[in-house]
Design a protein around this motif. Structure first.
Motif, PDB file in Angstrom:
ATOM      1  N   SER A 184       0.804  -1.222   0.000  1.00 35.34           N
ATOM      2  CA  SER A 184       0.000   0.000   0.000  1.00 35.34           C
ATOM      3  C   SER A 184       0.835   1.269   0.000  1.00 35.34           C
ATOM      4  O   SER A 184       0.346   2.330  -0.414  1.00 35.34           O
TER       5      SER A 184
ATOM      6  N   LEU B 256       0.534   4.533  -2.351  1.00 37.04           N
ATOM      7  CA  LEU B 256      -0.812   4.691  -2.897  1.00 37.04           C
ATOM      8  C   LEU B 256      -1.653   5.536  -1.942  1.00 37.04           C
ATOM      9  O   LEU B 256      -1.396   5.554  -0.729  1.00 37.04           O
TER      10      LEU B 256
ATOM     11  N   LEU C 263      -9.903   2.573  -4.309  1.00 35.52           N
ATOM     12  CA  LEU C 263      -9.122   2.023  -5.414  1.00 35.52           C
ATOM     13  C   LEU C 263     -10.065   1.219  -6.306  1.00 35.52           C
ATOM     14  O   LEU C 263     -10.635   0.218  -5.887  1.00 35.52           O
TER      15      LEU C 263
ATOM     16  N   PHE D 210      -1.711   5.168 -10.753  1.00 34.85           N
ATOM     17  CA  PHE D 210      -0.413   4.832 -10.188  1.00 34.85           C
ATOM     18  C   PHE D 210       0.115   3.576 -10.884  1.00 34.85           C
ATOM     19  O   PHE D 210      -0.642   2.675 -11.237  1.00 34.85           O
TER      20      PHE D 210
ATOM     21  N   THR E  81       3.323   0.530 -10.965  1.00 30.64           N
ATOM     22  CA  THR E  81       4.459  -0.149 -10.355  1.00 30.64           C
ATOM     23  C   THR E  81       5.148  -1.010 -11.399  1.00 30.64           C
ATOM     24  O   THR E  81       4.499  -1.537 -12.311  1.00 30.64           O
TER      25      THR E  81
ATOM     26  N   TRP F 191       5.682   2.671  -6.132  1.00 31.62           N
ATOM     27  CA  TRP F 191       4.616   3.168  -7.001  1.00 31.62           C
ATOM     28  C   TRP F 191       4.989   4.543  -7.535  1.00 31.62           C
ATOM     29  O   TRP F 191       5.526   5.379  -6.802  1.00 31.62           O
TER      30      TRP F 191
ATOM     31  N   ASN G  99       3.330   7.923  -9.336  1.00 30.42           N
ATOM     32  CA  ASN G  99       2.091   8.635  -9.637  1.00 30.42           C
ATOM     33  C   ASN G  99       2.171   9.137 -11.074  1.00 30.42           C
ATOM     34  O   ASN G  99       2.995   9.988 -11.401  1.00 30.42           O
TER      35      ASN G  99
END
Length: 360
Positions: free
Chosen positions: A137, A140, A146, A173, A175, A182, A184
């Motif tokens: 998490s 994020l 989400l 986001f 990854t 992550w 943005n």
């Protein structure tokens, strides 16, 4: 609500209704049976269900935990043990689920936030098919819903997550290491909820499309902004996006205005048209055969195509989606077709490879 068709047996249909009720038909929709009774947890109004992209005999559901079934939902087994929310007497309800197309050991599960309970949103990842899960998490937003997860078709560590709400600059986001970090990538997106995301595996530069509360937007690895991709689309909520690979269309489901389609867009804006099939090689053996054969493809420059077997009247009697992880592909195909003359073809966009086959 989730609904889908088995990719190799179109008699197998799945449909769901609110709070996780799932129904299954094995006769093309003539009859449906309720098939979610073993899931002993509450779930979201729109419960995430999906077939395993690599093995469509496996069905996944996300309630409080993630559940798996290998018999169309008749029986379910729990493959996670997420932390319990004492107020719910179960883990927080899941808002999104994704299975990596190239490696189903990678699953991503998003958890909704509960303002009244002080429970943040969260995202969990497993890389071993559910034997263990990691909280990914960090990086994020923890107070936004989400909404959707998309996983790269080739790289299971690469995924995109979208967020609802009206928090400027917190929309999408990405990854590249299964959630350890992550980025943005909201960039210039308007301050509107994002409801869905889809990745175009076959186009260059990793195109990504998102559906917002107004409009569809597009970006790829060569761009430093999002571009509105919604010509003629009504000013309406886009709730889901799908790529129709054979027709090379992007399909957008809207709230109250039906389903819309548009040509896929690649980095040059010309659309993805399957021209890479021109250099591919194909062989089937043995030929003649008894309806079962080995398919070999070489010099592949794309990741997906469709296999079809047609009769001399042009009727498609067998179909299967193909996914490639390298430049070569080999598979055993069982058609169950009676004796006769057929044509085996691999279709990509508006092009195809074809060979005649005799079944004795």
């Amino acid at each position: 609500m989730a609904c889908f068709i088995h990719p190799t047996n179109t008699n197998y249909l799945y449909g769901s209704s609110q709070y996780g009720s799932l129904y299954f038909s094995n006769d093309g929709g003539t009859n449906f049976n309720w098939t979610s009774g073993d899931i002993s947890e509450s779930s979201e109004w729109t419960t995430p269900y999906m077939l395993d992209p690599g093995d469509p005999s496996i069905l996944y559901a996300a309630a409080g935990n993630v559940w798996r079934s290998s018999d169309h939902g008749a029986a379910w087994s729990k493959i996670s043990n997420f932390p319990i929310n004492a107020a719910l007497s179960q883990p927080n309800i899941s808002s999104a689920l994704a299975v990596a197309p190239s490696n189903s050991n990678y699953l991503y599960c998003a958890k909704r936030f509960y303002y009244s309970y002080g429970e943040p949103s969260a995202l969990w990842v497993t890389t071993n098919g559910g034997n263990s899960w990691m909280d990914r998490s960090a990086g994020l937003p923890d107070s936004l819903y989400l909404t959707y997860i998309a996983v790269d078709g080739d790289a299971p560590q690469t995924a995109w997550v979208t967020a609802s709400g009206f928090s400027a600059g917190a929309k999408v986001f990405k990854t590249m290491d299964a959630g350890q970090n992550w980025s943005n990538i909201s960039m210039n997106l308007p301050n509107l909820p994002v409801n869905c995301v889809v990745h175009d595996l076959d186009a260059p530069n990793n195109p990504v499309y998102i559906g917002m509360d107004a409009g569809v937007y597009y970006t790829n690895d060569t761009m430093n902004s999002w571009s509105l991709y919604a010509a003629d689309l009504p000013n309406v909520v886009v709730s889901d996006l799908e790529i129709h690979r054979l027709g090379e269309k992007l399909l957008a489901a809207t709230f109250g205005r039906g389903i819309w389609s548009v040509d896929l867009k690649d980095a040059t804006g010309t659309g993805v048209n399957g021209m890479a099939l021109r250099n591919a090689e194909m062989s089937i053996s043995p030929n003649p055969n008894g309806g079962d054969f080995s398919l070999e493809l070489g010099n592949l420059a794309f990741q997906t195509a469709r296999l079809e077997v047609v009769d001399v009247m042009g009727r498609v009697l067998y179909g299967q989606e193909l996914r490639f992880n390298s430049h070569e592909f080999r598979a055993k195909i069982s058609t169950g077709l009676p004796a006769g003359m057929y044509f085996v073809r691999v279709v990509k966009g508006n092009l195809s490879l074809s060979q005649r086959m005799l079944v004795q």
